[in-house]
Design a protein around this motif. Structure first.
Motif, mmCIF file in Angstrom:
data_model
loop_
_atom_site.group_PDB
_atom_site.id
_atom_site.type_symbol
_atom_site.label_atom_id
_atom_site.label_comp_id
_atom_site.label_asym_id
_atom_site.label_seq_id
_atom_site.Cartn_x
_atom_site.Cartn_y
_atom_site.Cartn_z
ATOM 1 N N GLN A 33 0.800 -1.213 0.000
ATOM 2 C CA GLN A 33 0.000 0.000 0.000
ATOM 3 C C GLN A 33 0.840 1.274 0.000
ATOM 4 O O GLN A 33 0.289 2.363 0.137
ATOM 5 N N ALA A 174 -7.992 0.836 2.610
ATOM 6 C CA ALA A 174 -6.698 0.497 2.020
ATOM 7 C C ALA A 174 -6.191 1.754 1.341
ATOM 8 O O ALA A 174 -6.976 2.603 0.909
ATOM 9 N N LEU A 175 -4.883 1.900 1.279
ATOM 10 C CA LEU A 175 -4.226 3.018 0.587
ATOM 11 C C LEU A 175 -4.500 4.368 1.244
ATOM 12 O O LEU A 175 -4.297 5.408 0.626
#
Length: 356
Positions: A33, A174-175
């Protein structure tokens, strides 16, 4: 695949079966990520630290309420207010009002802000793309390394499926920007002084021009470096912020020509870990009319955020440091600029430091 509420995504080998042409998805692991920030290794940090010779530190961030006039109508300057004790604002608040006999006073405030208003980082989920990552004939909103909208990056509306309202939780599971913050984001900065060569003009800098500037200024870029592009727009912003009388044109500055395919290849091949500029978008401000062969109208964001996992830093304060580096025949420095560790956010203000 499912994501636990607020938790980390499960193993990601099933997120995609094909990756975009020219991307590095999977190169740093199926669940990576942080993208090219992986290239800032302990060895590269030691090399960055060796650039500190004078012990001088330069602030690399504009005031958080700069620009004075918003450049983006959807982003707003901070709105400050005070913490409250009942009906009392906590500013010069005497504790004696609550606890008789106490002499201390206290100040305590709060703020509401757009996370991408002033000096800022774009998280890798800032921009996605409609892409058939499963090779099943159906495109879906996809982000770096195959993370998906409505599964890992969740908003209140599902725009591609009837515009239905989506129950929470919302955010980037996420990210998110916290993944960048967790790295410390410290490495070797390399200054490229576009302003010294093209001035404060709306010049799209492509591959040939950039290579000429690097050669003229004897700038060497290595894998893991943070490439910093000084256009002079930071001082124009500060002039407007401080009530300067000069006419202010928000589009009058240079930037990288994201439509130049040779420049895109150079960015991919160079191994730069992050791109930073003092202008609004790193790339020359797009008109959202032209598009590249992939249908991208913000091609550098598409390349860096979606394909390569290269964070983008915008509206940094670079001119003071750039002037010092030029006067001293240098281009490298220790770059320190972690974003706020705010889970689920897609961007963040930053107070960066350049140390020489």
């Amino acid at each position: 695949m499912t994501t636990a509420m607020g938790g980390a995504p499960q193993a990601g080998a099933d997120r995609w079966t094909v990756r975009p042409d020219g991307s590095n998805w999977g190169d740093f692991g199926p669940d990576d990520q942080i993208g090219r920030l992986n290239l800032i290794t302990p060895e590269r940090r030691r090399a960055a630290a060796s650039e500190v010779r004078e012990g001088l530190a330069f602030c690399l961030s504009l005031p958080l309420d700069c620009p004075r006039l918003p450049l983006n109508p959807r982003r707003f300057p901070p709105e400050r207010s005070f913490s409250m004790r009942g009906e009392d604002p906590v500013m010069n608040y005497p504790y004696g009002r609550a606890i008789p006999g106490m002499k201390e006073t206290v100040c305590d405030d709060r703020v509401a802000l757009s996370l991408q208003y002033s000096t800022q980082w774009d998280a890798l989920c800032h921009m996605g793309y409609e892409f058939d990552a499963s090779s099943d004939g159906e495109e879906a909103v996809t982000y770096y390394n195959g993370f998906r909208a409505e599964e890992h990056v969740c908003g209140p509306v599902d725009y591609l499926h009837g515009g239905e309202a989506k129950p929470g939780p919302h955010g980037a599971f996420a990210l998110g920007i916290e993944r960048i913050a967790e790295t410390g984001l410290q490495g070797r900065g390399v200054m490229v002084d576009l302003f010294a060569h093209v001035g404060l003009e709306a010049v799209p800098v492509g591959y040939d021009a950039l290579m000429g500037i690097l050669e003229a200024d004897r700038v060497i870029v290595e894998p893991g470096d943070v490439l910093c592009l000084r256009t002079g727009f930071d001082r124009a912003l500060l002039g407007q912020y401080n009530g300067g009388s000069d006419a202010f044109d928000p589009h009058r500055c240079s930037g990288l020509d994201g439509f130049d395919e040779r420049l895109q290849r150079w960015i991919a091949d160079s191994g730069v870990a992050a791109l930073v500029s003092d202008n609004e978008a790193v790339e020359a401000m797009p008109d959202f009319v032209r598009e590249d062969a992939h249908g991208a109208r913000v091609p550098l964001h598409h390349l860096c955020l979606f394909k390569l996992g290269i964070p983008l830093g915008e509206m940094f304060l670079l001119s003071d440091l750039a002037d010092w580096l030029r006067a001293n025949g240098r281009s490298r420095f220790l770059f320190t600029a972690p974003p706020l560790r705010l889970p689920g956010a897609v961007g963040s203000p930053v107070t960066g430091v350049g140390t020489v």
